[in-house]
Write an enzyme that holds these catalytic residues in place. Sequence first.
Site, PDB file in Angstrom:
ATOM      1  N   GLU A 192      -1.342   0.645  -5.448  1.00  0.00           N
ATOM      2  CA  GLU A 192      -1.170  -0.526  -4.589  1.00  0.00           C
ATOM      3  C   GLU A 192      -1.332  -1.844  -5.342  1.00  0.00           C
ATOM      4  O   GLU A 192      -2.456  -2.226  -5.676  1.00  0.00           O
ATOM      5  CB  GLU A 192      -2.228  -0.469  -3.477  1.00  0.00           C
ATOM      6  CG  GLU A 192      -2.331   0.874  -2.796  1.00  0.00           C
ATOM      7  CD  GLU A 192      -3.671   1.060  -2.073  1.00  0.00           C
ATOM      8  OE1 GLU A 192      -4.214   0.083  -1.551  1.00  0.00           O
ATOM      9  OE2 GLU A 192      -4.176   2.192  -2.056  1.00  0.00           O
TER      10      GLU A 192
ATOM     11  N   HIS B 286       0.841  -1.203   0.000  1.00  0.00           N
ATOM     12  CA  HIS B 286       0.000   0.000   0.000  1.00  0.00           C
ATOM     13  C   HIS B 286       0.881   1.260   0.000  1.00  0.00           C
ATOM     14  O   HIS B 286       0.789   2.091   0.923  1.00  0.00           O
ATOM     15  CB  HIS B 286      -0.870  -0.064   1.256  1.00  0.00           C
ATOM     16  CG  HIS B 286      -2.032   0.870   1.307  1.00  0.00           C
ATOM     17  ND1 HIS B 286      -1.924   2.231   1.080  1.00  0.00           N
ATOM     18  CD2 HIS B 286      -3.337   0.636   1.593  1.00  0.00           C
ATOM     19  CE1 HIS B 286      -3.114   2.787   1.231  1.00  0.00           C
ATOM     20  NE2 HIS B 286      -3.983   1.839   1.539  1.00  0.00           N
TER      21      HIS B 286
END
Length: 300
Positions: free
Chosen positions: A272, A170
Amino acid sequence: MSTPSITQLNQRFGAPGRIAFREGTAGSPVIALVNPYGACELSLYGAHVLAYRPTGHVPVLFMSKNAVFETGKPIRGGIPVCWPCFGHDPEKKLPQHGFARISTWRLHATEYSSDVTEARLSLTDSEETRSVWPYAFELTLRVWLDQRLNLALTTVNRDDRPFTLTQAFHPYFRLRQIMDVTVLGLDGAPYLDTLTHERLTQEGALRIRAETDRVYSPEKPECVLHDPGIGRAVAVVSTGAKRLVVWNPWVDKAKAMPDFGDDEYTGMICLEPANTDGDAITLAPGAKHTLTLAIQATLT
Ligand code: BG6
């Protein structure tokens, strides 16, 4: 198992000018990795990359000025590791984005050569993890610097039953100004807009002009973030994932997040690589899966 002191870590795993430990986040040590091409910092809390700066660049990763570094809380910025669920758990047992990002990992090894500096961390199941996710597992994260910042997250099923997981790296990328930024490499890619639940197709370069939370299925697992304000292109390349999540909270969500500044949405974007939305990973006993991410910044 007692936690080793910073002095012990430096003696056992440090290397002058290349690998150093300091007191860090949420009571966990932070490791600095340095090589001729740059430097990064990695916390044992969450196996979380906190910062990355290639030589001659401003930082590549965003970290909120309001980020909280406390046990049990996720860190707003850097590269959280979302595992064993991405987003919320449909069974509502796991915390949002899983427990890996709020767990303290163990350092296994460090290594360096003339060009490469590396650290290897691991997380295994415990009574606490089994209470929310009832499986035996071994998770390792390799972080190494060469001319890029590289991460490889390997899951091994140590249970006697199969398990299924969703996951993501992320990364929060630091920008000069979101309005000037384009993301290339997604043209023609189908995506799920998780705000409206529509399935759409990207046309041309991606520009962010509102709250964005999308799961792309790109043809190739790479995209390039162009930031003319900084004068930089950042390539984001992954293996082991078919999806790329793009997230920017924009005005209202930024205001609603206590660990994020009201106007910080203008200076970040998350890209991500993820196994989610039809790309969950099922592992038989003994089987393994590796998700990788490489970040390369070039001045333009
Ligand atoms: C993104 C999700 O990956 O992470 C968003 O797509 C979510 O829906 C965002 O809001 C931040 O999540 P968190 O748990 O770190 O606030």
